[in-house]
Scaffold this motif. Sequence first.
Motif, mmCIF file in Angstrom:
data_model
loop_
_atom_site.group_PDB
_atom_site.id
_atom_site.type_symbol
_atom_site.label_atom_id
_atom_site.label_comp_id
_atom_site.label_asym_id
_atom_site.label_seq_id
_atom_site.Cartn_x
_atom_site.Cartn_y
_atom_site.Cartn_z
ATOM 1 N N GLU A 3 -19.148 -25.203 77.763
ATOM 2 C CA GLU A 3 -18.032 -25.659 76.943
ATOM 3 C C GLU A 3 -16.951 -24.595 76.757
ATOM 4 O O GLU A 3 -15.905 -24.876 76.183
ATOM 5 C CB GLU A 3 -18.542 -26.124 75.582
ATOM 6 N N LEU A 4 -17.181 -23.384 77.234
ATOM 7 C CA LEU A 4 -16.171 -22.334 77.102
ATOM 8 C C LEU A 4 -14.946 -22.672 77.935
ATOM 9 O O LEU A 4 -15.055 -23.187 79.049
ATOM 10 C CB LEU A 4 -16.724 -20.985 77.564
ATOM 11 N N THR A 5 -13.777 -22.357 77.386
ATOM 12 C CA THR A 5 -12.557 -22.484 78.179
ATOM 13 C C THR A 5 -12.531 -21.341 79.190
ATOM 14 O O THR A 5 -13.286 -20.369 79.067
ATOM 15 C CB THR A 5 -11.309 -22.396 77.291
ATOM 16 N N ASP A 6 -11.654 -21.433 80.166
ATOM 17 C CA ASP A 6 -11.529 -20.344 81.136
ATOM 18 C C ASP A 6 -11.142 -19.043 80.443
ATOM 19 O O ASP A 6 -11.660 -17.981 80.782
ATOM 20 C CB ASP A 6 -10.494 -20.696 82.211
ATOM 21 N N THR A 11 -12.733 -13.627 78.562
ATOM 22 C CA THR A 11 -12.915 -12.676 77.461
ATOM 23 C C THR A 11 -14.382 -12.289 77.327
ATOM 24 O O THR A 11 -14.714 -11.113 77.154
ATOM 25 C CB THR A 11 -12.389 -13.266 76.147
ATOM 26 N N LEU A 12 -15.269 -13.266 77.423
ATOM 27 C CA LEU A 12 -16.706 -12.996 77.335
ATOM 28 C C LEU A 12 -17.139 -12.028 78.426
ATOM 29 O O LEU A 12 -17.832 -11.047 78.157
ATOM 30 C CB LEU A 12 -17.499 -14.297 77.445
ATOM 31 N N GLY A 13 -16.717 -12.284 79.648
ATOM 32 C CA GLY A 13 -17.078 -11.396 80.751
ATOM 33 C C GLY A 13 -16.570 -9.989 80.537
ATOM 34 O O GLY A 13 -17.291 -9.009 80.761
ATOM 35 N N THR A 14 -15.343 -9.879 80.075
ATOM 36 C CA THR A 14 -14.758 -8.562 79.802
ATOM 37 C C THR A 14 -15.554 -7.836 78.722
ATOM 38 O O THR A 14 -15.880 -6.659 78.865
ATOM 39 C CB THR A 14 -13.285 -8.705 79.390
ATOM 40 N N TRP A 15 -15.897 -8.539 77.654
ATOM 41 C CA TRP A 15 -16.650 -7.905 76.571
ATOM 42 C C TRP A 15 -18.053 -7.508 77.008
ATOM 43 O O TRP A 15 -18.555 -6.452 76.624
ATOM 44 C CB TRP A 15 -16.707 -8.823 75.337
#
Length: 102
Positions: A3-6, A11-15
Amino acid sequence: MHELTDAEATTLGTWQVRVSRALHDVTGCVKTYVAQFAEVEGFAHVHFHVMPRMGNLSQELRGPRVFELLRRPAQQRVATDLVDDIARSLHARLTSSSELSE
């Protein structure tokens, strides 16, 4: 996760990479484990466990078996004052201007 937007996924990957780098810098870990579970009732949000895997961790506790460390008696766990020191160091590393530009 689906359900995450792109933008949220980016942002998740970066964090996750930033936290992994910070854990490496602060603890000297050789790997970082990232696990995501959303099975407990009442927790509809996504959250992650980001764990440093030290070089001397026994083979029997590597991979998903690392969670067995949570079952250890209190005297075998990382001391609270050391956990606090690590947390402060991670905070400093993650909020430093050099980390923000990476």
